[in-house]
Design a protein around this motif. Structure first.
Motif, PDB file in Angstrom:
ATOM      1  N   TRP A 113      -6.535  10.217  -7.408  1.00  0.00           N
ATOM      2  CA  TRP A 113      -7.861  10.396  -6.365  1.00  0.00           C
ATOM      3  C   TRP A 113      -8.252  11.944  -6.487  1.00  0.00           C
ATOM      4  O   TRP A 113      -9.615  11.910  -6.567  1.00  0.00           O
ATOM      5  CB  TRP A 113      -6.835  10.563  -5.004  1.00  0.00           C
ATOM      6  N   LEU A 114      -7.499  13.050  -6.774  1.00  0.00           N
ATOM      7  CA  LEU A 114      -7.972  14.192  -6.883  1.00  0.00           C
ATOM      8  C   LEU A 114      -8.891  14.203  -8.195  1.00  0.00           C
ATOM      9  O   LEU A 114      -9.769  15.077  -8.398  1.00  0.00           O
ATOM     10  CB  LEU A 114      -6.779  15.114  -6.955  1.00  0.00           C
ATOM     11  N   GLN A 157       7.312   8.886  -6.673  1.00  0.00           N
ATOM     12  CA  GLN A 157       6.332   9.112  -8.001  1.00  0.00           C
ATOM     13  C   GLN A 157       5.117   8.201  -7.890  1.00  0.00           C
ATOM     14  O   GLN A 157       4.187   8.959  -8.366  1.00  0.00           O
ATOM     15  CB  GLN A 157       7.471   8.345  -8.925  1.00  0.00           C
ATOM     16  N   VAL A 158       5.186   7.090  -7.305  1.00  0.00           N
ATOM     17  CA  VAL A 158       3.777   6.194  -7.218  1.00  0.00           C
ATOM     18  C   VAL A 158       2.939   7.101  -6.430  1.00  0.00           C
ATOM     19  O   VAL A 158       1.697   7.120  -6.678  1.00  0.00           O
ATOM     20  CB  VAL A 158       4.144   4.876  -6.388  1.00  0.00           C
ATOM     21  N   ALA A 159       3.343   7.648  -5.258  1.00  0.00           N
ATOM     22  CA  ALA A 159       2.545   8.350  -4.361  1.00  0.00           C
ATOM     23  C   ALA A 159       1.696   9.582  -5.077  1.00  0.00           C
ATOM     24  O   ALA A 159       0.585   9.864  -5.022  1.00  0.00           O
ATOM     25  CB  ALA A 159       3.052   8.776  -3.171  1.00  0.00           C
ATOM     26  N   ARG A 160       2.837  10.355  -5.773  1.00  0.00           N
ATOM     27  CA  ARG A 160       2.150  11.547  -6.419  1.00  0.00           C
ATOM     28  C   ARG A 160       1.158  11.057  -7.682  1.00  0.00           C
ATOM     29  O   ARG A 160       0.140  11.711  -7.610  1.00  0.00           O
ATOM     30  CB  ARG A 160       3.544  12.208  -7.333  1.00  0.00           C
ATOM     31  N   LYS A 191       0.806  -1.266   0.032  1.00  0.00           N
ATOM     32  CA  LYS A 191       0.010   0.009  -0.002  1.00  0.00           C
ATOM     33  C   LYS A 191       1.043   1.124  -0.039  1.00  0.00           C
ATOM     34  O   LYS A 191       2.049   1.136   0.437  1.00  0.00           O
ATOM     35  CB  LYS A 191      -0.807  -0.135   1.122  1.00  0.00           C
ATOM     36  N   VAL A 192       0.338   2.199  -0.386  1.00  0.00           N
ATOM     37  CA  VAL A 192       1.023   3.599  -0.623  1.00  0.00           C
ATOM     38  C   VAL A 192       0.346   4.690   0.179  1.00  0.00           C
ATOM     39  O   VAL A 192      -0.680   4.895   0.281  1.00  0.00           O
ATOM     40  CB  VAL A 192       1.195   3.900  -2.069  1.00  0.00           C
ATOM     41  N   HIS A 193       1.157   5.160   1.199  1.00  0.00           N
ATOM     42  CA  HIS A 193       0.611   6.406   1.774  1.00  0.00           C
ATOM     43  C   HIS A 193       1.019   7.462   0.753  1.00  0.00           C
ATOM     44  O   HIS A 193       1.908   8.264   0.552  1.00  0.00           O
ATOM     45  CB  HIS A 193       1.464   6.851   3.217  1.00  0.00           C
ATOM     46  N   GLY A 230      -1.187  17.986 -17.045  1.00  0.00           N
ATOM     47  CA  GLY A 230       0.116  18.120 -16.806  1.00  0.00           C
ATOM     48  C   GLY A 230       0.626  17.504 -15.509  1.00  0.00           C
ATOM     49  O   GLY A 230      -0.235  16.282 -15.288  1.00  0.00           O
ATOM     50  N   GLY A 231       1.590  17.784 -14.963  1.00  0.00           N
ATOM     51  CA  GLY A 231       2.099  16.684 -13.836  1.00  0.00           C
ATOM     52  C   GLY A 231       1.248  17.120 -12.464  1.00  0.00           C
ATOM     53  O   GLY A 231       1.466  16.440 -11.568  1.00  0.00           O
ATOM     54  N   GLY A 232       0.348  18.139 -12.483  1.00  0.00           N
ATOM     55  CA  GLY A 232      -0.100  18.658 -11.192  1.00  0.00           C
ATOM     56  C   GLY A 232       0.786  19.166 -10.127  1.00  0.00           C
ATOM     57  O   GLY A 232       0.612  19.088  -9.052  1.00  0.00           O
ATOM     58  N   ASP A 233       1.908  19.684 -10.663  1.00  0.00           N
ATOM     59  CA  ASP A 233       2.961  20.096  -9.818  1.00  0.00           C
ATOM     60  C   ASP A 233       2.296  21.343  -9.001  1.00  0.00           C
ATOM     61  O   ASP A 233       2.474  21.375  -7.773  1.00  0.00           O
ATOM     62  CB  ASP A 233       4.168  20.712 -10.689  1.00  0.00           C
ATOM     63  N   GLY A 234       1.463  22.000  -9.603  1.00  0.00           N
ATOM     64  CA  GLY A 234       0.837  23.298  -9.003  1.00  0.00           C
ATOM     65  C   GLY A 234       0.092  22.771  -7.817  1.00  0.00           C
ATOM     66  O   GLY A 234      -0.195  23.524  -6.713  1.00  0.00           O
ATOM     67  N   VAL A 235      -0.628  21.808  -7.935  1.00  0.00           N
ATOM     68  CA  VAL A 235      -1.650  21.241  -6.740  1.00  0.00           C
ATOM     69  C   VAL A 235      -0.634  20.830  -5.664  1.00  0.00           C
ATOM     70  O   VAL A 235      -1.010  21.148  -4.565  1.00  0.00           O
ATOM     71  CB  VAL A 235      -2.327  20.178  -7.299  1.00  0.00           C
ATOM     72  N   ARG A 236       0.291  20.087  -6.014  1.00  0.00           N
ATOM     73  CA  ARG A 236       1.353  19.821  -5.048  1.00  0.00           C
ATOM     74  C   ARG A 236       1.819  20.779  -4.277  1.00  0.00           C
ATOM     75  O   ARG A 236       2.018  20.892  -2.806  1.00  0.00           O
ATOM     76  CB  ARG A 236       2.216  18.693  -5.390  1.00  0.00           C
TER      77      ARG A 236
END
Ligand SMILES: Nc1ncnc2c1ncn2[C@@H]1O[C@H](COP(=O)(O)OP(=O)(O)OP(=O)(O)O)[C@@H](O)[C@H]1O
Ligand SMILES: [Mg+2]
Length: 684
Positions: free
Chosen positions: A196-197, A187-190, A121-123, A167-173
């Protein structure tokens, strides 16, 4: 903490896996519900609480709603089971639903269970809940309202535009990280977070608005402030989706009573302070009255209380470490976003004179115009052009029109009418003030009220908006009628016969300001008696009118004024004596040499100077910022300019020593008394 892998994590979970009896506190259920697409709790507070008090979730609890939650979610509107799309953006197919079951909310945050059960599982991130689907008025900017807590326990809420996932969703993170949510770095968690989002779809919906101010809600007009919405609350929630680039100052410190006692009471007897405060309240009436952006500029000398007045007006709306007031110069750059962040609100702008004159004209026009250029925001903000309707209260030693002219821009009458110059000095020897309420000096009074406005702010507009929206809900038409009638009355009472549209327009602005003040008084916010705001605003309007000196068109008066000012300033230095110049037999110029010559002067029969101005100077210098033909026309109409033939305003004249020249021939009468037009005692 039990982080045991759920048994069937590898396959889409079935609702039956849920262990209803072990569901834990309601709060947990609420958070999980939000995250797993089950019905969220009835209110947002619940979810906030959930995030606050989330306790450990047993593996069997997660991934599906408890029995109690299930039926509603599975069968209800937009359940997503079998694609019963409710048309509101819910996932229309089961795929998203299935994907969503790969996620679990635990007390330490969101986990993803890869479909391949051999994988761990991934946190994904810290505890986060999705509480509503969001989109704007245009059906754009679809997104999800997210909520989480940082390590200080501070609650964060963010309507995340889904476009940011492209795109990569960098802005969200970046956004989440910077506001204290743990986001796993690998990477997997990202990717799991992005997934999910993308698929999480709460049942509740909310409407994002890009700006503070009035918006049409499902049950009527509502007024949106960053942290609160005033007006009929039934229906969809409204959320301010700030562009993030402008820090707002709609803060609140102290109660209305505090403000009334500390600030409002000191305004009494001070026409300018009342005008400024009334304008602050009137900001929210612009939309209701159908008026445009615009406002007033307190124009006057240094250290007479202008910035203090601005601060007092600002205290109606907010304050904080940086205060509510903005600076013209600082604003010039980000003007669009600053103005848009003050739509239907007070835009308090200090120190007009510090703005670059070259920018002044355009800025004035744009401000009053109420909209910026269309562009797309990186953070998913408005793609449409920004717009605003703001009440501007400004200060300056100069006027906006003068400044624009200095920058070589033509001052438009419209600008003059939209940002009206009010003499800051009340004329009583106390600078901007008239009544010091026991302070030993104007200086002490200025410091006293400035200090008070720094201690109590924000509450007045909130009490006012609560009262105003309540009144609108009761009788919107009646309120509009009230505003319209007050405008008519104001004009009837204070505007002289024969006034032009420009004067009427300014009178309308003052009438609205007076209405803002009177309404605030009627709602018990200001502590002033009925009629006080009317009185103060009318006095200021009268001063504006007196200073304008005429009820005629503004350009005409300005043009005449500019010609007179020029001659007064340069009559002796830049005009050659007509008679004194001639060429001698050898062709050499004799007589006075004038640097930067504006033209010639000649004494008339009465011994007063007539002026002959070269076209370059007339158009380029004297009429700078104005329509030179219109100025010439007015000069002719009033008998100050001798026109040339063939419809020309300039004459072809022979000047001794120069030959034939085209010149604007001004009569001595331009300077008032025909016999006293001389700057140096007559013929010279
Ligand atoms: N009417 C007044 N008479 C005398 N002193 C005043 C008056 N108003 C303000 N002051 C003093 O000047 C200081 C600055 O006030 P304020 O910033 O309001 O002036 P201002 O008109 O904005 O000046 P400036 O044009 O320099 O920005 C105050 O702290 C106070 O000490
Ligand atoms: Mg100042």
């Amino acid at each position: 903490m039990d982080e045991e892998e759920p048994q069937a994590a590898a396959s889409p979970r079935k609702p039956s896996r849920a262990k209803s009896e072990g569901a834990g506190p309601d709060a947990v259920r609420a958070m999980r519900a939000a995250a797993t697409d089950a019905p969220p709790p009835p209110n947002v507070e619940g979810v906030r609480e959930a995030l606050l008090h989330a306790t450990e979730v047993k593996p069997g609890d997660v991934g599906a709603a408890s029995e109690g939650d299930k039926p509603k979610r599975r069968k209800g509107k937009g359940g997503g089971n079998g694609g019963d799309d409710d048309g509101n953006g819910r996932p229309p197919d089961a795929t998203a639903e299935i994907l969503l079951r790969q996620f679990e909310q635990r007390d330490v945050g969101l986990f993803w269970f890869p479909p391949d059960s051999s994988k761990p599982k991934v946190h994904v991130c810290g505890p986060i809940a999705a509480i509503a689907r969001t989109r704007d008025d245009h059906g754009e900017n679809w997104g999800v309202l997210l909520t989480w807590k940082d390590n200080d326990g501070r609650q964060h809420e963010w309507p995340m535009p889904r476009a940011m996932l492209a795109g990569g969703g960098d802005g969200v993170r970046e956004y989440l990280l910077s506001r204290g949510l743990y986001v796993a770095p690998d990477q997997v968690a990202r990717q799991a977070l992005m997934k999910w989002l993308s698929i999480v779809a709460p049942i509740d919906s909310a409407r994002c608005v890009g700006q503070v101010g009035w918006h049409q809600g499902p049950a009527g007009l509502v007024f949106v402030l960053p942290d609160k919405v005033y007006g009929p609350a039934d229906g969809e929630r409204m959320i301010l989706q700030s562009s993030g680039s402008v820090v707002h100052a709609f803060n609140e410190v102290g109660s209305v009573e505090d403000w009334r006692r500390e600030v409002g009471s000191l305004c009494a007897g001070n026409t300018r302070l009342i005008l400024a405060v009334a304008a602050a309240f009137a900001a929210s009436l612009l939309h209701l009255a159908g008026d445009e952006s615009g406002g007033i500029n307190f124009q006057g000398a240094s250290r007479i209380g202008k910035s203090t007045t601005l601060r007092v007006a600002g205290s109606v709306w907010g304050g904080g470490p940086q205060g509510y007031t903005r600076n013209w110069r600082a604003t010039a750059n980000g003007l669009e976003s600053v103005a848009a962040a003050h739509s239907d609100a007070l835009l308090a702008l200090d120190e007009l004179g510090q703005m670059d004159p070259r920018e002044a004209g355009e800025i004035a026009y744009m401000l009053a115009n109420g909209s910026g250029k269309a562009r797309a925001g990186r953070d998913g903000g408005a793609r449409h052009a920004l717009y605003w309707r703001a009440m501007i209260v400004s200060t300056g030693e100069t006027s906006l029109a003068e400044l624009a002219q200095e920058g070589g821009r033509r001052a438009k009458a419209g600008q003059e009418v939209r940002i009206v110059d009010v003499p800051a000095d009340a004329g009583g020897g106390l600078g901007l003030f008239e009544e010091l309420h026991g302070s030993e000096s104007a200086d002490a009074f200025a410091r006293r009220i400035k200090d008070a406005a720094g201690r109590c702010y924000g509450a007045p507009i909130r009490a006012y908006l609560a009262g105003l929206t309540e009144r609108l809900a009761r009788d919107k038409d009646g309120f509009s009628d009230w505003l319209a009638k007050r405008r008519t009355d104001f004009v009837a009472r204070h505007v002289p016969e024969g006034a032009t549209g420009q004067v009427l327009s300014v009178a309308g602005r003052f009438a609205l300001i007076a209405s803002g003040g009177e309404l605030a008084s009627a709602l018990g916010v200001t502590g002033w008696d009925a009629g006080i705001a009317d009185w103060a605003v009318a006095l200021c309007f009268k001063e504006w009118l007196d200073r304008r000196g005429t009820v005629g068109a503004w350009e005409d008066e300005t043009g005449l004024g500019q010609v007179r000012v020029f001659i007064e300033a340069h009559g002796s230095s830049r005009f050659e004596n007509w008679e004194a110049n001639h060429r001698d037999l050898a062709g050499e110029m004799k007589g006075e040499k004038i640097i930067n010559r504006a033209g010639f002067k000649r004494a008339n029969d009465a011994g007063a100077w007539e002026y002959f101005i070269t076209p370059e100077i007339f158009k380029g210098e004297i009429c700078k910022g104005l329509d030179a033909r219109q100025v010439a026309r007015v000069l002719v109409e009033r008998g100050f300019l001798v026109p040339g033939g063939g419809g020309k305003f300039s004459r072809s004249l022979t000047v001794p020593g120069y030959g034939k020249l085209r010149l604007y021939h001004l009569r001595a009468e331009i300077m008032g008394d025909a016999g006293d037009g001389s700057d140096d005692g007559g013929k010279g």
